[in-house]
Design a protein around this motif. Structure first.
Motif, PDB file in Angstrom:
ATOM      1  N   PRO A 135       0.955  -1.175  -0.001  1.00  0.00           N
ATOM      2  CA  PRO A 135       0.002   0.098  -0.122  1.00  0.00           C
ATOM      3  C   PRO A 135       0.821   1.255  -0.226  1.00  0.00           C
ATOM      4  CG  PRO A 135       0.066  -0.939   2.136  1.00  0.00           C
ATOM      5  CD  PRO A 135       0.982  -2.027   1.346  1.00  0.00           C
ATOM      6  N   LEU A 136       1.830   1.276  -0.969  1.00  0.00           N
ATOM      7  CA  LEU A 136       2.691   2.514  -1.072  1.00  0.00           C
ATOM      8  C   LEU A 136       3.194   2.314  -2.623  1.00  0.00           C
ATOM      9  CD1 LEU A 136       5.492   1.011  -0.961  1.00  0.00           C
ATOM     10  CD2 LEU A 136       5.503   1.709   1.522  1.00  0.00           C
ATOM     11  N   THR A 137       3.354   3.762  -3.156  1.00  0.00           N
ATOM     12  CA  THR A 137       3.897   3.799  -4.454  1.00  0.00           C
ATOM     13  C   THR A 137       5.454   4.465  -4.397  1.00  0.00           C
ATOM     14  OG1 THR A 137       2.933   5.909  -4.741  1.00  0.00           O
ATOM     15  CG2 THR A 137       1.947   3.853  -5.314  1.00  0.00           C
ATOM     16  N   PHE A 138       6.199   4.420  -5.393  1.00  0.00           N
ATOM     17  CA  PHE A 138       7.369   5.104  -5.449  1.00  0.00           C
ATOM     18  C   PHE A 138       8.611   4.518  -4.638  1.00  0.00           C
ATOM     19  CE2 PHE A 138       4.360   8.190  -7.186  1.00  0.00           C
ATOM     20  CZ  PHE A 138       4.499   8.193  -8.505  1.00  0.00           C
ATOM     21  N   TRP A 139       8.319   3.119  -4.268  1.00  0.00           N
ATOM     22  CA  TRP A 139       9.199   2.591  -3.085  1.00  0.00           C
ATOM     23  C   TRP A 139      10.775   2.932  -3.611  1.00  0.00           C
ATOM     24  CZ3 TRP A 139       9.236   1.845   1.817  1.00  0.00           C
ATOM     25  CH2 TRP A 139      10.341   1.035   2.211  1.00  0.00           C
ATOM     26  N   GLY A 140      10.955   2.633  -4.957  1.00  0.00           N
ATOM     27  CA  GLY A 140      12.233   2.767  -5.403  1.00  0.00           C
ATOM     28  C   GLY A 140      12.694   4.138  -5.467  1.00  0.00           C
ATOM     29  N   SER A 141      12.192   4.964  -6.250  1.00  0.00           N
ATOM     30  CA  SER A 141      12.562   6.299  -6.543  1.00  0.00           C
ATOM     31  C   SER A 141      12.421   7.161  -5.230  1.00  0.00           C
ATOM     32  CB  SER A 141      11.826   7.225  -7.568  1.00  0.00           C
ATOM     33  OG  SER A 141      10.510   7.147  -7.643  1.00  0.00           O
ATOM     34  N   GLY A 142      11.539   6.869  -4.432  1.00  0.00           N
ATOM     35  CA  GLY A 142      11.406   7.400  -2.848  1.00  0.00           C
ATOM     36  C   GLY A 142      12.277   7.287  -2.220  1.00  0.00           C
ATOM     37  N   HIS A 143      13.130   6.236  -2.288  1.00  0.00           N
ATOM     38  CA  HIS A 143      14.367   5.887  -1.507  1.00  0.00           C
ATOM     39  C   HIS A 143      15.664   7.020  -1.999  1.00  0.00           C
ATOM     40  CE1 HIS A 143      13.602   3.301   1.725  1.00  0.00           C
ATOM     41  NE2 HIS A 143      12.747   2.714   1.044  1.00  0.00           N
ATOM     42  N   VAL A 144      15.435   7.002  -3.369  1.00  0.00           N
ATOM     43  CA  VAL A 144      16.521   7.807  -3.904  1.00  0.00           C
ATOM     44  C   VAL A 144      16.425   9.304  -3.707  1.00  0.00           C
ATOM     45  CG1 VAL A 144      17.777   8.535  -6.076  1.00  0.00           C
ATOM     46  CG2 VAL A 144      16.694   6.413  -5.691  1.00  0.00           C
ATOM     47  N   ILE A 202      22.987  13.832  -7.813  1.00  0.00           N
ATOM     48  CA  ILE A 202      22.131  13.828  -9.134  1.00  0.00           C
ATOM     49  C   ILE A 202      21.965  15.224  -9.643  1.00  0.00           C
ATOM     50  CG2 ILE A 202      20.034  12.975 -10.224  1.00  0.00           C
ATOM     51  CD1 ILE A 202      20.110  10.768  -8.152  1.00  0.00           C
ATOM     52  N   GLY A 203      22.481  15.431 -10.699  1.00  0.00           N
ATOM     53  CA  GLY A 203      22.359  16.793 -11.439  1.00  0.00           C
ATOM     54  C   GLY A 203      20.981  16.995 -12.362  1.00  0.00           C
ATOM     55  N   GLY A 376       1.050   9.416 -12.994  1.00  0.00           N
ATOM     56  CA  GLY A 376       2.280   9.668 -11.994  1.00  0.00           C
ATOM     57  C   GLY A 376       3.407   8.985 -12.506  1.00  0.00           C
ATOM     58  N   HIS A 377       4.596   9.498 -12.327  1.00  0.00           N
ATOM     59  CA  HIS A 377       5.834   8.752 -12.543  1.00  0.00           C
ATOM     60  C   HIS A 377       6.759   9.052 -11.805  1.00  0.00           C
ATOM     61  CE1 HIS A 377       4.029   7.820 -16.697  1.00  0.00           C
ATOM     62  NE2 HIS A 377       3.720   8.769 -16.770  1.00  0.00           N
ATOM     63  N   ASP A 378       8.046   8.377 -11.681  1.00  0.00           N
ATOM     64  CA  ASP A 378       9.091   8.427 -11.020  1.00  0.00           C
ATOM     65  C   ASP A 378       9.626   9.730 -11.133  1.00  0.00           C
ATOM     66  OD1 ASP A 378       9.591   6.111  -9.549  1.00  0.00           O
ATOM     67  OD2 ASP A 378       9.681   5.086 -11.826  1.00  0.00           O
ATOM     68  N   ALA A 379       9.518  10.517 -12.244  1.00  0.00           N
ATOM     69  CA  ALA A 379      10.085  11.691 -12.582  1.00  0.00           C
ATOM     70  C   ALA A 379       9.539  12.713 -11.568  1.00  0.00           C
ATOM     71  CB  ALA A 379       9.951  12.196 -13.984  1.00  0.00           C
ATOM     72  N   GLN A 380       8.341  12.689 -11.350  1.00  0.00           N
ATOM     73  CA  GLN A 380       7.617  13.647 -10.488  1.00  0.00           C
ATOM     74  C   GLN A 380       8.599  13.985  -9.105  1.00  0.00           C
ATOM     75  OE1 GLN A 380       4.017  11.561 -10.412  1.00  0.00           O
ATOM     76  NE2 GLN A 380       3.592  12.261  -8.448  1.00  0.00           N
ATOM     77  N   LEU A 381       9.160  12.714  -8.529  1.00  0.00           N
ATOM     78  CA  LEU A 381       9.784  12.789  -7.156  1.00  0.00           C
ATOM     79  C   LEU A 381      11.047  13.722  -7.274  1.00  0.00           C
ATOM     80  CD1 LEU A 381       7.653  10.686  -6.885  1.00  0.00           C
ATOM     81  CD2 LEU A 381       9.297   9.491  -5.258  1.00  0.00           C
ATOM     82  N   GLY A 385      14.173  18.332  -6.750  1.00  0.00           N
ATOM     83  CA  GLY A 385      15.493  18.262  -6.312  1.00  0.00           C
ATOM     84  C   GLY A 385      16.477  18.577  -7.426  1.00  0.00           C
ATOM     85  N   CYS A 386      16.351  18.169  -8.644  1.00  0.00           N
ATOM     86  CA  CYS A 386      17.249  18.315  -9.785  1.00  0.00           C
ATOM     87  C   CYS A 386      16.374  18.761 -10.985  1.00  0.00           C
ATOM     88  CB  CYS A 386      18.213  16.980  -9.838  1.00  0.00           C
ATOM     89  SG  CYS A 386      17.052  15.640 -10.354  1.00  0.00           S
TER      90      CYS A 386
END
Length: 431
Positions: A135-144, A202-203, A376-381, A385-386
């Motif tokens: 019950p969560l999303t962006f577990w991968g990019s959310g850690h980055v 990350i730039g 939604g996509h990983d890019a939004q996270l 920040g960059c």
């Protein structure tokens, strides 16, 4: 780097996509949920392919897989590209996987053609984005990006009661020993649960993805340059009335919760159409109680999903809709309870990178348009920040999250060309 690539890289990319599609649970389409055997096999497959391309391979504590092409300017920030490896149940083979296969192919082509970049390039296969198992999303990019600190793994569980922590350990991953059976050729250290592991090196982040909509196909265009990813508001709405006999209760004496909910949803649709693009509003689930044919509904619960690329207009629309619902409930003598279950801010892409993508499309003779991503996509996270950019290619009939998901090789190759040129601009140019 303004000319289209030769066909060999596109065929290489397609072979990677087909290889990834083989790692799936039984059933139609592709099912590859987080921390399942299929997921682990797919990530190990990618590690082998990255290593075969001469990239330095590593994984982090949640199983994100990286392939690194080191730059000659060690103090410069990393140019990151990729997408997510997980799928929905019975999904397609392009969502997420395309962005990974294309990124690997692009790095391989650039290294073979131009040698070492000035700035380090990394391809990433994020462990999870969809939220299909837990019950969560962006577990991968959310850690980055620092959205999660790892403590969530203790309590978040799937439908069978398996926690993320247990599932990670079954894959050889843990917060104390994050590499497990997956090998690490990098120099990033483990971070204990409860401490942010957000990367600060990350730039820029560039994500290539299928559109998952019908806009590009209907417009007969090759490329979508994403300007922003829409913010989302999700609500659970409960409407209370009085359950009573369907045959003996006069119409003017009813407190029919379903009739009230129906009026609310029609008002929602009318307001959304009046607001115009890019706002969208959806009610995807409706439950009626007691749910029998001869009883006036006493309680109704339904969901709302409302999206817009501008935060103020999104909030204004939601406030107006709720005020309208309250008026309807009061006029009909009903109770109303609204609970917000999700709130994500719109994520604008970097304007400079978007302009670069437009120039690349023009130089390659590609047809394109700017557009908003409703999904939604990983890019939004990464956007806050960059520098972040996102590229779309058409999806046949706009179908996604389905075994029928499809983009032609020609369409996929066009996206690969644009991504490769963008990475060249970011990693090889002096400026």
């Amino acid at each position: 780097m303004n000319t289209p690539l030769i066909q060999a890289p596109a065929r290489e990319m397609l072979m990677l996509l087909e290889g990834l599609a083989a790692f799936s649970a039984p059933g139609p389409g592709v099912t590859r949920l987080l921390y399942t055997p299929e997921w682990l096999q797919a990530q190990q497959f990618l590690q082998e392919r990255m290593a075969g391309m001469g990239l330095a391979v590593r994984t982090d504590r949640v199983g994100n897989v990286y392939g690194r092409l080191g730059g000659s300017q060690p103090d410069s920030k990393v140019i990151l590209t990729g997408s997510h490896i997980d799928t929905v149940l019975n999904g397609g083979k392009y969502d997420g996987a395309y962005g990974i296969a294309a990124a690997m192919t692009a790095l391989n082509y650039l290294q073979q053609t131009f040698g070492q970049p000035l700035r380090t390039l990394e391809v990433v296969s994020f462990s999870e984005e969809e939220g299909s198992r837990f019950p969560l999303t962006f577990w991968g990019s959310g850690h980055v990006t620092g959205l999660y600190d790892g403590s969530e793994a203790e309590t978040a569980a799937d439908s069978e009661g398996v926690t993320i922590k247990s599932a990670m350990e079954a894959c050889g991953l843990s917060s104390e020993h994050p590499l497990g059976d997956l090998r690490d050729l990098g120099d990033h250290k483990a971070v204990a649960a409860g401490q942010t592991a957000a990367r600060t090196d990350i730039g820029a982040f560039v994500e290539l993805h299928i559109e998952q909509g019908i806009v590009l196909e209907q417009s007969a265009l090759q490329i979508g340059v994403v300007q922003a990813i829409a913010g989302q508001r999700r609500f659970t709405v409960k409407v209370g009335g009085t359950a009573n006999h369907a045959g003996t209760t006069p119409m003017l004496h009813r407190r029919d919760a379903l009739a009230g909910a129906a009026e609310m949803l029609l008002e929602l649709e009318r307001s959304a159409v009046e607001a115009g693009d890019p706002l969208v509003a959806t009610s995807g689930r409706l439950e009626v109680y007691p749910g029998t044919s001869n009883v006036i509904p006493g309680d109704v619960q339904f969901t709302l999903d409302i999206r817009h690329s501008e935060a103020k207009r999104l909030e204004s629309f939601c406030s107006g809709v709720m005020a309208g619902f309250e008026d309807i409930a009061a006029r009909r003598g009903l109770t109303l309870e609204v609970v917000r279950t999700l709130s994500t801010a719109p994520a604008p892409m970097d304007q400079g990178l978007s302009r670069t993508l437009e120039q690349i499309c023009l130089s390659q003779g590609r047809t394109f348009r700017t557009m908003i991503s409703g999904a939604g996509h990983d890019a939004q996270l990464f956007a806050s920040g960059c520098r972040t950019a996102m590229i779309f290619v058409p999806s046949r009939a706009g179908i996604s999250h389905s075994p029928d998901e499809y983009s032609s090789l020609e369409e996929l190759a066009a996206g690969l060309d644009v991504l490769t040129a963008m990475l060249y601009e970011l990693a090889y140019k002096e400026s």
